[in-house]
Structure formats: structure tokens, C-alpha cells
Motif scaffolding. Sequence first.
Motif, PDB file in Angstrom:
ATOM      1  N   PRO A  66       0.813  -1.221   0.000  1.00 35.38           N
ATOM      2  CA  PRO A  66       0.000   0.000   0.000  1.00 35.38           C
ATOM      3  C   PRO A  66       0.850   1.276   0.000  1.00 35.38           C
ATOM      4  CG  PRO A  66      -0.835  -1.568   1.621  1.00 35.38           C
ATOM      5  CD  PRO A  66       0.446  -2.136   1.080  1.00 35.38           C
ATOM      6  N   SER A  68       2.348   2.632  -2.575  1.00 31.05           N
ATOM      7  CA  SER A  68       3.516   2.543  -3.453  1.00 31.05           C
ATOM      8  C   SER A  68       3.221   2.971  -4.882  1.00 31.05           C
ATOM      9  CB  SER A  68       4.041   1.103  -3.464  1.00 31.05           C
ATOM     10  OG  SER A  68       4.389   0.710  -2.167  1.00 31.05           O
ATOM     11  N   TRP A  72      -2.099   4.736  -9.384  1.00 27.56           N
ATOM     12  CA  TRP A  72      -1.513   5.138 -10.671  1.00 27.56           C
ATOM     13  C   TRP A  72      -1.347   3.921 -11.592  1.00 27.56           C
ATOM     14  CZ3 TRP A  72       4.117   7.301 -11.433  1.00 27.56           C
ATOM     15  CH2 TRP A  72       4.195   7.945 -12.666  1.00 27.56           C
ATOM     16  N   LEU A 218       7.890   7.843 -12.443  1.00 34.14           N
ATOM     17  CA  LEU A 218       7.777   9.302 -12.435  1.00 34.14           C
ATOM     18  C   LEU A 218       8.824   9.928 -13.364  1.00 34.14           C
ATOM     19  CD1 LEU A 218       7.180  10.563  -8.766  1.00 34.14           C
ATOM     20  CD2 LEU A 218       5.620  10.701 -10.702  1.00 34.14           C
ATOM     21  N   SER A 254      -2.355  11.118 -15.067  1.00 34.12           N
ATOM     22  CA  SER A 254      -1.450  11.883 -14.198  1.00 34.12           C
ATOM     23  C   SER A 254      -2.169  12.276 -12.912  1.00 34.12           C
ATOM     24  CB  SER A 254      -0.950  13.130 -14.926  1.00 34.12           C
ATOM     25  OG  SER A 254      -2.029  14.033 -15.084  1.00 34.12           O
ATOM     26  N   LEU A 255      -1.373  12.509 -11.903  1.00 27.98           N
ATOM     27  CA  LEU A 255      -1.929  12.882 -10.594  1.00 27.98           C
ATOM     28  C   LEU A 255      -2.776  14.151 -10.719  1.00 27.98           C
ATOM     29  CD1 LEU A 255      -1.977  12.367  -7.525  1.00 27.98           C
ATOM     30  CD2 LEU A 255       0.040  13.793  -7.341  1.00 27.98           C
TER      31      LEU A 255
HETATM   32  P1  A3P Z   1       1.922  10.563  -1.753  1.00 33.07           P
HETATM   33  O1  A3P Z   1       1.136  10.369  -0.499  1.00 33.07           O
HETATM   34  O2  A3P Z   1       3.405  10.511  -1.511  1.00 33.07           O
HETATM   35  O3  A3P Z   1       1.532  11.772  -2.505  1.00 33.07           O
HETATM   36  P2  A3P Z   1      -1.406   4.048  -3.512  1.00 33.07           P
HETATM   37  O4  A3P Z   1      -2.081   4.368  -4.797  1.00 33.07           O
HETATM   38  O5  A3P Z   1      -0.582   2.791  -3.570  1.00 33.07           O
HETATM   39  O6  A3P Z   1      -2.320   4.126  -2.352  1.00 33.07           O
HETATM   40  O7  A3P Z   1      -0.299   5.179  -3.315  1.00 33.07           O
HETATM   41  C1  A3P Z   1      -0.666   6.516  -3.066  1.00 33.07           C
HETATM   42  C2  A3P Z   1       0.482   7.409  -3.477  1.00 33.07           C
HETATM   43  O8  A3P Z   1       0.533   7.492  -4.899  1.00 33.07           O
HETATM   44  C3  A3P Z   1       0.294   8.833  -2.956  1.00 33.07           C
HETATM   45  O9  A3P Z   1       1.611   9.329  -2.729  1.00 33.07           O
HETATM   46  C4  A3P Z   1      -0.395   9.482  -4.135  1.00 33.07           C
HETATM   47  O10 A3P Z   1      -0.293  10.885  -4.161  1.00 33.07           O
HETATM   48  C5  A3P Z   1       0.333   8.839  -5.307  1.00 33.07           C
HETATM   49  N1  A3P Z   1      -0.468   8.853  -6.536  1.00 33.07           N
HETATM   50  C6  A3P Z   1      -1.796   8.640  -6.666  1.00 33.07           C
HETATM   51  N2  A3P Z   1      -2.179   8.753  -7.941  1.00 33.07           N
HETATM   52  C7  A3P Z   1      -1.072   9.058  -8.651  1.00 33.07           C
HETATM   53  C8  A3P Z   1      -0.836   9.328 -10.037  1.00 33.07           C
HETATM   54  N3  A3P Z   1      -1.826   9.307 -10.900  1.00 33.07           N
HETATM   55  N4  A3P Z   1       0.426   9.595 -10.414  1.00 33.07           N
HETATM   56  C9  A3P Z   1       1.433   9.617  -9.517  1.00 33.07           C
HETATM   57  N5  A3P Z   1       1.275   9.384  -8.190  1.00 33.07           N
HETATM   58  C10 A3P Z   1       0.028   9.117  -7.764  1.00 33.07           C
END
Ligand code: A3P
Length: 317
Positions: A66, A68, A72, A218, A254-255
Motif C-alpha cells: 500500500p 507505493s 496510478w 515518475l 497523471s496525478l
Molecule cells: P503521496 O502520499 O506521496 O503523494 P497508492 O495508490 O498505492 O495508495 O499510493 C498513493 C500514493 O501514490 C500517494 O503518494 C499518491 O499521491 C500517489 N499517486 C496517486 N495517484 C497518482 C498518479 N496518478 N500519479 C502519480 N502518483 C500518484
Amino acid sequence: DPNRGKGVPEYYNDLISTLPSHKGWEPTLLLKYQDFWFPEYILPGIVNLQQHFKVRPSDLFLMSYPKSGTTWLKALAFATINRNRYQLANHPLLSHNPHDCIPVIDVDFASKIEGMPSPRILHSHCPFSLLPDSIKGSDCRMIYVCRDARDVMVSDWFFTNRLRRSNGVELVQFGKAFELFCEGVCYYGPIWDHVLEYWEESLRMPERVLFLKYEEMLADPAGNVKKLAEFMGCPFSPDEEKEGVVGEIVRLCSLEELKNLEVNKRSEFIMPHIKFDYGSYFRKGEVGDWRNHMSFEMALRLDGIIREKIGGSGLTL
Ligand code: A3P
């Protein structure tokens, strides 16, 4: 804990009552099962998965520890495999959270996936060693994403506190969360065993397990999307590359794009006993955010633990 075992099917109770438990830093109790820690609302699903999951040879599994980069990876895999099915203008990812596009099998899988047409893309945080033999012994492909453990810890702390807040549980101090993370007492922990198991499988069976790193994704999203497509058996054609299809997928997933969608800002969903909000899956998405929260000594300590546990495996985290 008065909630312990509540709502859990009768036949789990005997098993669950024999397991070590810890208050941890999740909103609910953690239980240690086959060397990993699980929140008590998830463990019945893991046991159910082990006992009843019916694999199909065409299943593709997206796996992760989780925080990681699961969300995305789900979005990218979904957009890539379905790229000829949906127009960008009304793409399901614009109206659905990635977690609703690719179901998780750790909790109540049957209702969600038995009627799905093949090939299915499924997601799990389950450690490799705990997967049912039907999956371990199959030829199904898996994609695992890992991330710098320091950033995972910080991301988990933010996520867990948001979860605690929405469930009316007092927030947990960073120092306490850090201690427990270093002891491996956290959601699907310890992280080092989780990552190492999938890493070793990827070395043993590279055609079956694709091992990705969040930081590399990234740094080069397009390159990693192409790698994903090849591994999933749907490589991009030269024409698609010329038309910019890879870039479109990267942008869509994208985020910035996902974080600002109405569906990801507003909605909530309920797992047994616990309420999640979709917004909690999108925060900063940066490499090295740990520097803003961890002291130098803390970072050194966690680094040391990771090196001790996975050193010699060829993997760096
Ligand atoms: P941060 O809390 O460091 O910002 P998971 O999806 O495994 O729960 O991980 C969540 C992490 O992935 C969070 O990191 C979140 O911001 C990041 N994240 C979610 N969607 C993303 C995306 N589309 N592109 C890049 N990072 C993303």
C-alpha cells in the motif's frame, strides 16, 4: 476491543482469536497472520481469497505494498489495455476512481469479479507467499510496483490519519507511526518482506512478474507505459506512437488530472467497518517527500533496516 470479530463470518473467529494482535496505527486493530500484519477488516478477505479464489489463466494481477503507486498503476494499466475501447472525451477514468475500474480481491472478491469477462485485471496487496496456490502455480502475469520505503511511510501516515479523521478516530503522531513502521507493524507489513518476495519472483520468472519502481515511473512515464503494454501483450504500434497515444495515456492518468476530477474529490466508499474517501488516494506524488517529515536520524535508521533486510538481493529501495 469490542469490535473485534464483529461482522466477520463465524468460521473465521476461531482462527482470528489465535493470532497476535496490535493496536498499530490504523483505525482498527492489526492481526498477524502468516508473518504479515493485516487490519482486522481485511483479514477475513485474505483468508477467503486463500480458500476460495478461482483463477483464470488469462487473469492479470496488479500487486503492490500500500501507498507505493497502486492507484496510478491501476489507471495506467486500465487505460493502456482498453485504449481502443474508449474515447478520451468520455473515458471511464474521468467518471470513476481507478479503484473502481480494477477491483481489489483482498476484500469480498466474489461479488465483484466472478461475472467479469476475461481477460480480467485484478488488484491485490496480498504478499506473494500468502497467495493461494492456484495463483502462485498458474501462468498468470503479475505487475508489482514498489517505492522508496521512506516515502511509503510518509504517504501511509497521511493516508492513515485521513482515514482516522473520517472515521472519528484520534490522529496518530508521526514518531509513533514511524516506530511501528520500522517494526513492520503496519498495514500489510513488514514492507521489506513484501517487496522482497515479489522481487525474487520477478527474478525467477521475469516473463511472469514485471517489477516496476514508482520513482522510475515518475522519471519516465512514457517508457514505463510502453513496458507495461508489452508485458500485457498489447504493445503500441509505430502508428500509435506517432499519433501520441502513449502521451495521452500518461496525461489522462497523471496525478494532476485524476486528483481534480469531481469523482475523486467528492465520493466516499464504505468497506465493512470503515469509511474511505477517494481523495485520500491523491496527495503529492513526489519523490523524496520524506525529507519534509523525517529527521535525518530516522531516515538513516529506516535505510539501515531496509539494507539489512533486503541487502544482497540486488534490489535497492
Ligand atoms: P503521496 O502520499 O506521496 O503523494 P497508492 O495508490 O498505492 O495508495 O499510493 C498513493 C500514493 O501514490 C500517494 O503518494 C499518491 O499521491 C500517489 N499517486 C496517486 N495517484 C497518482 C498518479 N496518478 N500519479 C502519480 N502518483 C500518484
